[in-house]
Design a protein around this motif. Structure first.
Motif, PDB file in Angstrom:
ATOM      1  N   SER A 179      11.817   4.402  -9.664  1.00  0.00           N
ATOM      2  CA  SER A 179      10.577   4.932 -10.444  1.00  0.00           C
ATOM      3  C   SER A 179       9.500   4.679  -9.330  1.00  0.00           C
ATOM      4  O   SER A 179       9.686   3.651  -8.565  1.00  0.00           O
ATOM      5  N   ASN A 180       8.561   5.485  -9.124  1.00  0.00           N
ATOM      6  CA  ASN A 180       7.605   5.488  -8.202  1.00  0.00           C
ATOM      7  C   ASN A 180       6.182   5.728  -8.801  1.00  0.00           C
ATOM      8  O   ASN A 180       5.277   6.257  -8.292  1.00  0.00           O
ATOM      9  N   PRO A 223       1.960  -8.006  -3.753  1.00  0.00           N
ATOM     10  CA  PRO A 223       0.745  -8.321  -4.557  1.00  0.00           C
ATOM     11  C   PRO A 223      -0.446  -8.347  -3.553  1.00  0.00           C
ATOM     12  O   PRO A 223      -1.368  -7.933  -3.760  1.00  0.00           O
ATOM     13  N   ASP A 224      -0.059  -9.194  -2.218  1.00  0.00           N
ATOM     14  CA  ASP A 224      -1.135  -9.138  -1.292  1.00  0.00           C
ATOM     15  C   ASP A 224      -1.782  -7.783  -0.777  1.00  0.00           C
ATOM     16  O   ASP A 224      -2.898  -7.637  -0.854  1.00  0.00           O
ATOM     17  N   VAL A 225      -0.714  -6.885  -0.625  1.00  0.00           N
ATOM     18  CA  VAL A 225      -1.041  -5.596  -0.336  1.00  0.00           C
ATOM     19  C   VAL A 225      -2.054  -4.937  -1.345  1.00  0.00           C
ATOM     20  O   VAL A 225      -3.082  -4.289  -1.187  1.00  0.00           O
ATOM     21  N   ALA A 272       3.353  -1.742 -10.527  1.00  0.00           N
ATOM     22  CA  ALA A 272       4.299  -2.072  -9.403  1.00  0.00           C
ATOM     23  C   ALA A 272       5.381  -2.679 -10.076  1.00  0.00           C
ATOM     24  O   ALA A 272       6.380  -3.044  -9.454  1.00  0.00           O
ATOM     25  N   GLY A 273       5.336  -3.105 -11.355  1.00  0.00           N
ATOM     26  CA  GLY A 273       6.393  -3.919 -12.251  1.00  0.00           C
ATOM     27  C   GLY A 273       6.574  -5.450 -11.883  1.00  0.00           C
ATOM     28  O   GLY A 273       7.335  -6.144 -12.574  1.00  0.00           O
ATOM     29  N   ASN A 290      -8.243  -1.620 -10.724  1.00  0.00           N
ATOM     30  CA  ASN A 290      -7.992  -3.132 -11.269  1.00  0.00           C
ATOM     31  C   ASN A 290      -6.863  -3.483 -10.677  1.00  0.00           C
ATOM     32  O   ASN A 290      -5.663  -2.827 -10.818  1.00  0.00           O
ATOM     33  N   PHE A 291      -7.013  -4.720 -10.296  1.00  0.00           N
ATOM     34  CA  PHE A 291      -5.678  -5.341  -9.696  1.00  0.00           C
ATOM     35  C   PHE A 291      -4.655  -5.515 -10.542  1.00  0.00           C
ATOM     36  O   PHE A 291      -3.445  -5.319 -10.136  1.00  0.00           O
ATOM     37  N   PHE A 292      -5.134  -5.958 -11.957  1.00  0.00           N
ATOM     38  CA  PHE A 292      -4.025  -6.086 -12.965  1.00  0.00           C
ATOM     39  C   PHE A 292      -3.454  -4.919 -13.434  1.00  0.00           C
ATOM     40  O   PHE A 292      -2.128  -4.974 -13.261  1.00  0.00           O
ATOM     41  N   ASP A 293      -4.149  -3.628 -13.218  1.00  0.00           N
ATOM     42  CA  ASP A 293      -3.342  -2.374 -13.441  1.00  0.00           C
ATOM     43  C   ASP A 293      -2.231  -1.988 -12.543  1.00  0.00           C
ATOM     44  O   ASP A 293      -1.378  -1.599 -12.701  1.00  0.00           O
TER      45      ASP A 293
END
Length: 293
Positions: free
Chosen positions: A2-3, A46-48, A67-68, A59-62
């Motif tokens: 998945s992408n 996560p850093d990227v 990204a899984g 939104n970082f959480f989204d």
């Protein structure tokens, strides 16, 4: 494979009217890497994602969900009205006693709070001391006290500590995930409030790691939307006869004294800590403004 994250980032970039080169300039992530992510060849770390979320105003959480890295189910569970109660109930007995010790330490330090809140804290700490020596109290007694009074006695650092323990992370593990010095993190968890610089820098990342979305928003919703009037019946013999403990609803608004805010050691604006001189100047300017009005 998945992408979803690649396609989502690409749609965001185009929605913002940015080319890959333009996004590179504002995110400090190479345009070739972004292209590979968009085409599903790489899964961004996560850093990227943190860099891209700021550059794309997303939104970082989204992004972490797509990204899984984390689950939307965990986020929904964390907003449940009984989430804090459940976290307290699931603590080990030693951790429950440790929270009582944290509250006692903060109370004895005389942490600056609005006067109405301090009065509530003082009342609850007196109730605690009337129960006797912590080491001699039963687990059910301590659990009931924590569930009933956590929102009154806990600051933001206590909520962070509770959530970190519930997620099974050590101090070292969370500090490593945030890429911050261990001692800096420990100091932050022990002294955290809404003015502390670490929250301004890492609130979204902390929340994503601990699966609650933006941590400071989650804290506010948990802290200030909790029921104000709650009765807890305790059956433990150390209370003597069965009795109900009812929290008084304080209908007067809490007042923060501006001088107390400016006396805080760590006060920041635009992600920069203010010097003592700058804090004094800002306070004087505010005083002048309201004198004229």
């Amino acid at each position: 494979m998945s992408n979803e994250i690649g396609e989502f980032l690409k749609s965001l970039r185009k929605m913002r009217g940015l080319t890959l080169v333009q996004l590179e300039k504002i995110s400090a992530v190479s345009n070739s890497y972004i292209s590979q992510v968009e085409n599903g060849h790489f899964k961004p770390s996560p850093d990227v994602l943190a860099k891209l979320s700021k550059a794309l105003n997303a939104n970082f959480f989204d992004l972490m969900v797509k990204a899984g890295y984390i689950s939307t189910e965990t986020k929904r569970d964390s907003m449940d009205k009984d989430f804090v109660t459940n976290m307290i109930s699931q603590l080990s007995f030693d951790n429950k006693k440790a929270f009582i010790s944290y509250f006692d330490l903060n109370y004895n330090k005389g942490v600056l709070f609005p006067s109405s809140r301090f009065e509530k804290q003082e009342l609850k700490m007196k109730e605690l001391k009337e129960l006797g020596d912590i080491e001699e109290l039963t687990e059910s007694t301590i659990t009931d006290f924590l569930i009933t009074n956590f929102n009154i006695l806990a600051d933001m650092g206590d909520f962070l500590r509770l959530l970190r323990i519930h997620r099974g992370l050590t101090i070292d593990e969370l500090a490593d995930k945030l890429n911050v010095d261990r001692d800096e993190y420990v100091n932050s968890e022990n002294n955290l409030d809404s003015f502390y610089a670490l929250i301004h820098h890492y609130s979204e990342q902390i929340g994503a790691i601990l699966n609650v979305g933006d941590f400071s928003k989650w804290y506010s919703e948990q802290k200030f939307s909790a029921p104000k009037d709650k009765v807890v019946v305790n059956d433990d013999e150390s209370f003597g006869e069965k009795r109900s403990m009812k929290e008084e609803t304080n209908k007067t608004e809490e007042t923060f004294h501006i001088e107390n805010i400016f006396s805080l050691k760590n006060l920041s604006i635009n992600n920069r800590l203010l010097t003592n001189t700058e804090k004094e100047k800002a306070l004087q300017i505010l005083k002048l403004i309201f004198e004229e009005s």
